[in-house]
Write an enzyme that holds these catalytic residues in place. Structure first.
Site, mmCIF file in Angstrom:
data_model
loop_
_atom_site.group_PDB
_atom_site.id
_atom_site.type_symbol
_atom_site.label_atom_id
_atom_site.label_comp_id
_atom_site.label_asym_id
_atom_site.label_seq_id
_atom_site.Cartn_x
_atom_site.Cartn_y
_atom_site.Cartn_z
ATOM 1 N N HIS A 1 0.817 -1.212 0.000
ATOM 2 C CA HIS A 1 0.000 0.000 0.000
ATOM 3 C C HIS A 1 0.852 1.264 0.000
ATOM 4 O O HIS A 1 0.349 2.353 -0.254
ATOM 5 C CB HIS A 1 -0.906 0.006 1.237
ATOM 6 N N LYS B 1 -31.102 6.396 -4.835
ATOM 7 C CA LYS B 1 -31.153 7.646 -5.606
ATOM 8 C C LYS B 1 -32.589 8.107 -5.833
ATOM 9 O O LYS B 1 -32.851 9.313 -5.926
ATOM 10 C CB LYS B 1 -30.430 7.466 -6.940
ATOM 11 N N SER C 1 -27.661 10.427 -1.415
ATOM 12 C CA SER C 1 -26.385 9.886 -1.848
ATOM 13 C C SER C 1 -26.281 8.432 -1.394
ATOM 14 O O SER C 1 -26.377 8.147 -0.190
ATOM 15 C CB SER C 1 -25.231 10.688 -1.244
ATOM 16 N N PRO C 2 -26.107 7.472 -2.320
ATOM 17 C CA PRO C 2 -25.976 6.069 -1.911
ATOM 18 C C PRO C 2 -24.823 5.842 -0.934
ATOM 19 O O PRO C 2 -24.952 5.079 0.025
ATOM 20 C CB PRO C 2 -25.737 5.339 -3.237
ATOM 21 N N ASP C 3 -23.695 6.512 -1.189
ATOM 22 C CA ASP C 3 -22.545 6.332 -0.299
ATOM 23 C C ASP C 3 -22.867 6.824 1.106
ATOM 24 O O ASP C 3 -22.579 6.145 2.098
ATOM 25 C CB ASP C 3 -21.330 7.076 -0.849
ATOM 26 N N SER D 1 -10.324 9.879 -2.506
ATOM 27 C CA SER D 1 -9.190 10.020 -3.416
ATOM 28 C C SER D 1 -8.819 11.481 -3.615
ATOM 29 O O SER D 1 -9.688 12.339 -3.795
ATOM 30 C CB SER D 1 -9.527 9.390 -4.772
ATOM 31 N N GLN E 1 -15.433 2.396 -0.218
ATOM 32 C CA GLN E 1 -16.364 2.043 -1.275
ATOM 33 C C GLN E 1 -15.574 1.684 -2.522
ATOM 34 O O GLN E 1 -14.778 2.480 -3.016
ATOM 35 C CB GLN E 1 -17.319 3.191 -1.620
#
Length: 699
Positions: A409, A491, A496-498, A524, A621
Site C-alpha cells: 500500500h 437515488k 447519496s448512496p454512499d 481520493s 467504497q
C-alpha cells in the site's frame, strides 16, 4: 479512434512541452514553480529525505481503497470499457495531462482547527472539548507554534509538487511497525480458472507475466490512458510506483525504494516456487520482451529446479512485526550471499508466486477461501512462506486455478491497483486471441537465489511461522450481498448512496455496542498532482442524533426520516470538502511532521488526537465487476474494516476484523447481520412514510 492527424497534434504538444522544460520556460505557463526534483526519479530510501517521527497510532486512514465517482467511458476506449469501471480512461499520453493537474491546496490553519472541533463535538464530553479548545487557542496565537509550523508547510507547498504525499507515506506506512501482511498490504482476486496439470499453471503464469509486462511498457512509454473521475483527469504517477518497488525494513522506520528510474533499471523479475527464489530475465538482448513461449520455457526450468518442498521459507520473515523483521534483515545482510539474494528480490520488477493448491472447499466457500489466500497465503503450512511481502507487486498463481495479486500500500492506492488488474485482464484476452507460437531460442537458465541459514535465522523463521499462523487464525471475515435494493432505489429517494451506507454502518454499530462509532472513509486526492488519500470523518453531530433516535419508540417515523436526511446531507458536504483538497487530519499530520523536523513540540490533543482518529470502523467504497475483487484487512484489534460496493440493484459487503482481542469470535458475523438489518430498516422508514402519506390523502 484517434486519427493519425490527432496523434501528430498530441505529439507536437508533447514535444513543445519538453522544449519549454528544457529551456526553463515552464514556470511562465504554470500557476506556480515546478519543484527542483521529483521524489521518485531514482533509487532512494524515502526516509532519508523526510523527518523521522515515531508513529504513535496505526495509520489506517488511507490504507483503504479510495472512494471514486463514476464517469462513463468514451468510445476511444471501447475495447477495454467492460473492464475499466468506475474510472474512465482517455487515450492520450500522460505527461501533458499531468502538467495540467492542480496542486493540492494547503488549508488555512484557523479553518482546519475550527473544523477539527466540529469533528470532536459528537464524540467527546464537554470538559474534554473545552480542554481541546484551550489548547487550540494557545496553538493559534500570533507568532506561536501553529503559525511557525504553518509557515513551514507554506514553504513546502511552494517548493514541491505536493506538500502532503511524502509525509503521508512516511507516517502512515513507513513509520508503522505492525506487519505489512493483513495490516497494510492488499489482496486482489481475479476470476477463477482451472488447471488440469502443472503445465497449465506454468502457461497461465507466462501469459499473466507477459500481460503485466506489456502494461509496464505502456507505463514506461507514457501511453497508458489517463484516468478520469467526475470529469477531471487524475494523477497517473502511482502506476509508475507499483513495479520495480520494494519496502525495506529498518529498526525504527522503513524506507521505500524505487528502482524504475535508476540509471540501470531492472530487467528481471523474481519467481518463487516451493519457497525457493529465482531471478528470471524478461528482456531479450535486443531490448524486446520475452514471448509467452519463452516465459513458459523459463518458468518450467524453475519448477523443475525447485521440486523439493522442505526448504526453509525465508520469505515468511517478511510477515513479522516490522521492528523484529528489521533486526533479522540487518543480520541477514551481513552475509554476502544473503545480501546479493535479497537485493535481487528487492530490485526485481515484480515477483511471481507459483503456489501450491489450498485445501478444497465447497463452491459457496470459494470466494472466502481465495480472499484469505491472496491476502496472507493461508499460513505457514500453505503459501505464506512463498512470498516476499515487502515487494510492491506480487502475482499469485496457484495449482488449483486461483490467482490474483498482493500489493504494497505504500506505493499505490487500491483504485490504481484495481485499474491495473483491468488492464492486465484486457491484455490477457488479447493474448488468447492473437497467440502465435514461435521458435524458442536458447535462453540462459534462471538464477537460483541462495540463503545461508544460521541457527539464529532458523529460529527466526520458526517464530515467524508461529506469528503468521496466529494472525491468520485471528482474522475474521464475512461476505454478503444485500439483494433487496441498491443504488437506483437510494437515488430515487434523492439521497447519496454512499452517505446512506455510511449512516447504516453507524446505526449497526450503535445497536451492537450501545456506543456511537467513530467511522473513517477514504477519499481520493488523485485530482491533484501526486495526490493520494484524504480522510473523511463520517461521524458527525447529525449522524449521532440519527442513530440515537432511530430505535427510540418515542420518535415518530417522519422525524427519523428527517434526521437521516440531515445526517446524509452533512456527510455529503464533508466528503465533497475533503475531495476538494480541504483535508483536516492530513493537515494536522503534516504539521506534526514539520514539528518533528524542526524539533518543536506539538499538542497531543491535536495529533494523534486519540478520540477523533481512533476509528471503530474503517470503510472503503469500491465496485468490482467481471469477477474482480479486492480485500484489505483491519489495522488493529477492535477495528472493523468494511469494503462495500453499491451496484444498481444490490449491495456487496465484505467485512474483516481481528477477533482475538476486543472483537471475540463471531463479532464480525454479528456486525455484518446488524448492517444488513440497518439498511433494510432505514429503507423501510421511507416506505412507511410513503404509505402514511397516501393513507392521509385518501382520508
Amino acid at each position: 479512434m484517434t486519427t493519425s492527424w490527432g496523434l501528430q497534434v498530441l505529439s507536437s504538444i508533447y514535444k513543445f512541452n519538453k522544449f519549454l522544460r528544457a529551456n526553463g520556460m515552464v514556470d511562465k505557463f504554470l500557476t506556480k514553480p515546478s519543484p527542483v526534483s521529483h521524489k521518485y526519479q531514482s533509487v532512494f530510501p524515502l526516509s532519508q529525505f523526510k523527518g523521522q517521527v515515531k508513529s504513535t497510532m496505526l495509520g489506517l486512514w488511507s490504507r483503504t481503497l479510495a472512494k471514486v465517482r463514476t464517469v462513463k467511458p468514451t468510445n476511444m476506449m471501447r475495447t477495454f470499457s467492460h473492464w475499466l469501471k468506475p474510472v474512465t480512461q482517455i487515450g492520450c499520453r500522460g505527461i501533458p495531462q499531468q502538467d495540467r493537474l492542480p496542486y493540492l491546496p494547503l488549508p488555512s490553519l484557523k479553518q482546519t482547527c475550527e473544523r477539527y472541533l466540529k469533528i470532536l463535538e459528537p464524540i467527546v464530553g464537554r470538559d474534554e472539548l473545552n480542554d481541546t479548545k484551550k489548547v487550540m487557542t494557545e496553538f493559534l496565537k500570533e507568532g506561536g507554534v501553529g503559525e511557525k509550523l504553518q509557515e513551514g508547510l507554506e514553504k513546502r507547498a511552494r517548493d514541491t509538487e505536493n506538500w502532503l504525499t511524502d509525509y503521508y507515506i512516511q507516517y502512515v506506512y513507513l513509520n508503522n511497525r505492525d506487519p505489512v501482511v493483513i495490516f497494510s498490504n492488499t489482496g486482489q482476486v481475479l476470476p477463477r480458472t482451472n488447471f488440469r496439470h502443472k503445465n497449465e499453471q506454468i502457461r497461465f503464469a507466462a501469459e499473466f507475466t507477459s500481460a503485466l509486462l506489456n502494461v509496464k511498457t505502456m507505463i514506461d512509454n507514457e501511453t497508458l490512458p489517463v484516468d478520469y473521475m467526475r470529469g477531471k483527469p487524475l494523477c497517473m504517477k502511482q502506476y509508475e510506483q507499483m513495479m520495480s518497488t520494494c519496502r525495506v525494513p529498518g529498526l525504527k522506520t522503513d524506507s521505500l525504494v524505487f528502482y524504475g528510474k535508476s540509471p540501470n533499471p531492472p530487467k528481471h523479475i523474481t519467481v518463487v516456487h516451493n519457497c525457493q527464489f529465482f531471478v528470471m530475465e524478461v528482456y531479450n538482448s535486443d531490448g524486446t520482451l520475452l514471448t509467452v513461449d519463452q516465459l513458459c520455457v523459463q518458468l518450467e526450468k524453475i519448477c523443475n529446479s525447485s521440486s523439493l518442498t522442505n526448504m526453509e521459507p525465508v520469505g515468511i520473515l517478511t510477515t513479522q512485526h516490522r521492528d523484529i523483521w528489521g533486526k533479522i534483515y540487518s543480520n541477514l545482510m551481513k552475509d554476502k550471499t544473503n545480501k546479493e539474494s535479497i537485493k535481487a528480490i528487492e530490485s526485481s520488477i515484480f515477483t511471481v508466486c507459483l503456489d501450491r493448491a489450498m485445501p478444497p472447499v465447497p463452491d459457496d466457500m470459494y470466494c472466502n477461501s481465495v480472499t484469505h489466500h491472496m491476502l496472507h497465503g493461508g499460513g505457514s503450512q500453505y503459501n505464506s512462506g512463498n512470498r516476499w511481502f515487502d515487494k510492491g507487486l506480487q502475482v499469485i498463481i496457484a495449482e488449483d486455478g486461483s490467482y490474483g495479486m498482493n500489493s504494497s500500500h505504500a506505493g499505490s492506492d487500491g483504485i490504481v491497483r484495481k485499474e491495473m488488474m483491468a488492464y492486465i485482464m484486457a491484455h490477457m484476452n488479447k493474448l488468447q486471441t492473437t497467440q502465435s507460437f514461435m521458435e524458442v531460442l536458447p535462453l540462459p537458465k534462471p538464477q537460483k537465489l541462495h540463503f545461508n541459514i544460521t541457527p539464529e535465522i532458523k529460529k527466526d523463521i520458526e517464530e515467524a511461522k508461529q506469528h503468521i499462523d496466529k494472525l491468520v487464525q485471528s482474522l475474521g471475515m464475512e461476505r454478503t450481498r444485500l439483494e433487496h435494493f441498491g443504488k437506483q432505489a437510494i437515488k430515487a429517494l434523492q439521497m447519496s448512496p454512499d452517505s446512506f451506507l455510511q449512516m447504516a454502518f453507524q446505526l449497526a454499530y450503535y445497536r451492537m455496542y450501545q456506543q456511537c462509532a467513530v467511522v473513517f472513509e477514504a477519499a481520493s486526492l488523485r485530482t491533484f498532482r501526486l495526490g493520494r488519500i484524504g480522510s473523511i470523518n463520517a461521524t458527525s453531530t447529525a449522524s449521532v442524533a440519527f442513530v440515537k433516535a432511530f430505535d427510540d419508540p418515542k420518535t415518530e417515523i417522519p422525524e427519523k426520516a428527517d434526521l437521516l436526511v440531515k445526517a446524509i446531507k452533512e456527510h455529503k458536504s464533508f466528503s465533497d470538502m475533503v475531495m476538494s483538497g480541504q483535508t483536516i487530519r492530513e493537515h494536522f499530520l503534516s504539521l506534526k511532521m514539520q514539528a518533528a523536523e524542526r524539533k518543536m513540540s506539538f499538542p497531543e490533543k491535536l495529533w494523534p488526537g486519540d478520540k477523533a482518529y481512533n476509528f471503530h470502523i474503517s470503510t472503503s467504497q469500491v465496485t468490482y465487476k467481471n469477477g474482480l475483487m479486492g480485500c484489505v484487512g483491519p489495522t488493529k484489534a477492535g477495528e472493523y474494516h468494511v469494503l462495500y460496493g453499491i451496484q444498481d440493484n444490490h449491495i456487496d459487503l465484505l467485512m474483516f476484523s481481528l477477533e482475538h482481542c476486543n472483537t471475540p469470535k463471531g463479532k464480525t458475523a454479528q456486525l455484518t447481520q446488524a448492517l444488513v438489518d440497518a439498511l433494510l430498516d432505514m429503507r423501510m422508514i421511507f416506505d412507511l412514510q410513503t404509505v402514511n402519506i397516501k393513507t392521509s390523502l385518501k382520508q
